[in-house]
Design a protein around this motif. Sequence first.
Motif, short mmCIF file in Angstrom:
data_model
loop_
_atom_site.label_atom_id
_atom_site.label_comp_id
_atom_site.label_asym_id
_atom_site.label_seq_id
_atom_site.Cartn_x
_atom_site.Cartn_y
_atom_site.Cartn_z
N GLU A 75 0.83 -1.19 0.00
CA GLU A 75 0.00 0.00 0.00
C GLU A 75 0.88 1.26 0.00
OE1 GLU A 75 -3.29 0.16 -0.32
OE2 GLU A 75 -3.34 -2.02 -0.49
N SER A 76 0.42 2.28 -0.70
CA SER A 76 1.17 3.53 -0.76
C SER A 76 1.17 4.21 0.61
CB SER A 76 0.55 4.46 -1.80
OG SER A 76 -0.80 4.75 -1.48
N GLU A 77 2.30 4.81 0.93
CA GLU A 77 2.43 5.59 2.16
C GLU A 77 3.49 6.64 1.93
OE1 GLU A 77 5.55 2.93 4.73
OE2 GLU A 77 3.44 2.33 4.80
N HIS B 39 0.58 0.05 -4.71
CA HIS B 39 -0.85 0.28 -4.96
C HIS B 39 -1.23 1.64 -4.40
CE1 HIS B 39 -5.18 -0.06 -3.57
NE2 HIS B 39 -5.24 -0.12 -4.88
N GLN B 40 -1.72 2.52 -5.29
CA GLN B 40 -2.08 3.88 -4.89
C GLN B 40 -3.58 3.95 -4.65
OE1 GLN B 40 1.33 5.65 -7.88
NE2 GLN B 40 -0.36 7.01 -7.38
N SER B 41 -3.95 4.12 -3.40
CA SER B 41 -5.38 4.14 -3.05
C SER B 41 -6.10 5.36 -3.60
CB SER B 41 -5.55 4.10 -1.53
OG SER B 41 -4.85 5.18 -0.91
#
Length: 217
Positions: A5-7, A106-108
């Motif tokens: 996940e993107s952060e 993965h860019q939410s």
Amino acid sequence: MRFIESEEGLPLITQLSYKIDEDRCKLLWQWPEGIQAVYIYKRSTDREQQGEYEYDYPPSVSGLKLYTREEYKSAGGYYDRIDTIGLVAYTVYACMMDDGDKRLVHQSDAENTVEFSTGRAKIRYSISHKSGLLRKYKTVQISVLAEIEIPKEVLCYVKKQGNYPVSIEDGTVYPFLRDFPSGRSTLPVIEVGKNDYVRLFFTDGPKYGRLYELIPE
């Protein structure tokens, strides 16, 4: 290969855009620093409403295409042939290498996804009404000519007494029980009152009107 996940601090794809030239599209984006390759996922969404591509996450590995920074620079972008009618979505995932392990970001916020229409598929239809002088009822037969397969949820017919209905709210709505294959489909005859009239409509005009064009023959 795995998705993360993107952060904050992770490389993200930004400024993703597209251009269409006849039967090809061109994708452009801003490469994050240090990223030498991306994976591109293409999805045809001819049956779905805009914005519903997220349920495909995570995408199947077989549907991902590796594209390097060098290839991008050499070609001046990413080019792909348009071979479907309807909506197409492209997602570009930044690829991080960690001791030989590929990690795709993965860019939410979905800023690494673009979606556009490649044209509306045509649905032509005809409706014939037949009645006899001494009969209480008349028969109606619907014929549909579709460029591509049409899900049964897309169309319905509306019956109104005294005149043809002008909208889906202007009469009694009846669903179809089967999908429409590409080509000509002649439906079984239905029986209605002698003063009833039938017309075809989209079940959801704003949704399906973006994908299909309904044309009376």
